[in-house]
Design an enzyme around this catalytic site. Structure first.
Site, PDB file in Angstrom:
ATOM      1  N   TYR A  53       0.840  -1.208   0.000  1.00 22.86           N
ATOM      2  CA  TYR A  53       0.000   0.000   0.000  1.00 22.86           C
ATOM      3  C   TYR A  53       0.873   1.256   0.000  1.00 22.86           C
ATOM      4  CZ  TYR A  53      -3.748  -3.115   1.772  1.00 22.86           C
ATOM      5  OH  TYR A  53      -4.650  -4.129   1.969  1.00 22.86           O
ATOM      6  N   HIS A 111       0.456 -11.594   1.155  1.00 23.35           N
ATOM      7  CA  HIS A 111      -0.614 -10.793   0.553  1.00 23.35           C
ATOM      8  C   HIS A 111      -1.457 -11.565  -0.470  1.00 23.35           C
ATOM      9  CE1 HIS A 111      -1.575  -6.253   0.104  1.00 23.35           C
ATOM     10  NE2 HIS A 111      -2.643  -6.964  -0.165  1.00 23.35           N
TER      11      HIS A 111
END
Ligand code: A2P
Length: 276
Positions: A53, A111
């Protein structure tokens, strides 16, 4: 204590607050700092970020500045989906912990089982290698719980067959209409806890007329119905907003959706997300 601050217990005994504040697509710098600061100011005690992110530094600074005792806040971050070697995974973990400026991470996740540019690619060997980094830092006490994200039952079985510690969490896209039946059944059988990202279908679910009808009945917003629905399924929800009134609204979940209405919401099918 309000409902969203209450905790579920993971298979290793670690407690996880029911609502986590999501930070995907929240820009590093002022935006990430402010939204996390607002969430913490309003009582959120669980923050979800990821190295990918790009906002860990601002998230970490907001946490530090909030001056909340470390043990009173739950922080999740993730190992980028593209990384599938032990060395790179170790480097990424150490980068995250430095970015966040924390002594330990509450929950660390792989992830995705494949790189985003090659979804579905078989990376089973690589996933076993990188999971061993999670196990190493878990044993060292630098991570309190370990897990994965976007893993199918097949991807999970690969980890269970070839690693030591059964993942404690699988974070998946889960919301009204997206029941993830197969993955949830598998995870329940293995005591792998489910977390729901995109609980509002990245916002698109809020236009659903059937959800609006239920929201009116309870005199709450559609977002609150979407979140409360997830909690009643026994799942952690990770909503995000950059607006304070919505951050607050998303934490007001102290009401109960009756069984008939839960059943009605279960009849809604489909994925409203649009990927522009
Ligand atoms: P914003 O940041 O402008 O508030 P999801 O958590 O499913 O990914 O959805 C996030 C999206 O939903 C964001 O675009 C966010 O916009 C919006 N959103 C979050 N909470 C609410 C709410 N209570 N009401 C309306 N929109 C919301």
């Amino acid at each position: 204590m309000k409902e969203y601050q209450k905790k579920y217990t993971l298979s290793n005994g670690v407690e996880i607050p029911k609502i986590g504040f999501g930070t995907w697509q929240v820009k590093n710098g002022e935006e990430a700092y402010q939204s996390v600061a607002l969430a913490l100011k309003n009582g959120y005690i669980h923050i979800d970020t990821a190295l990918a992110y790009g906002n860990e530094e601002s998230v970490g600074k907001a946490i530090k500045d909030a001056k909340i005792a470390r043990e009173d806040i739950f922080v999740t971050t993730k190992l980028p989906a593209e990384i599938k070697t032990y060395e790179e995974a170790e480097k990424a973990f150490l980068t995250s912990i430095k970015n966040l400026d924390l002594d330990y991470i509450d929950l660390y996740l792989i992830h995705a089982p494949w790189p985003w540019s090659d979804m579905g690619k078989d990376c089973k060997e690589g996933n076993v290698k990188i999971y061993k980094v999670l196990e190493k830092y878990y044993k060292l006490g630098k991570i309190k719980a370990i897990g994965v994200s976007n893993f199918s039952p097949d991807d999970l079985q690969n980890i269970i067959d070839n690693c030591e510690i059964v993942p404690q969490v699988n974070q998946i896209g889960y919301f009204i209409g997206m029941d993830q039946h197969e993955t949830i059944e598998y995870c329940r059988a293995k005591s792998i806890f489910i977390e729901a990202y995109s609980p509002l279908g990245i916002g698109y679910l809020l236009a659903n007329e059937d959800i609006k009808i239920v929201a009116e009945k309870y005199d709450v917003s559609s977002a609150q119905i979407c979140l409360r629905y997830i909690l009643q399924k026994g799942v952690v929800a990770l909503p995000k907003s950059t607006h304070e009134f919505r951050i607050i609204q998303n934490s007001e979940l102290d009401f109960e959706i009756l069984e008939d209405d839960m059943n009605f919401l279960d009849t809604i099918k489909g994925d409203p997300r649009r990927w522009e």
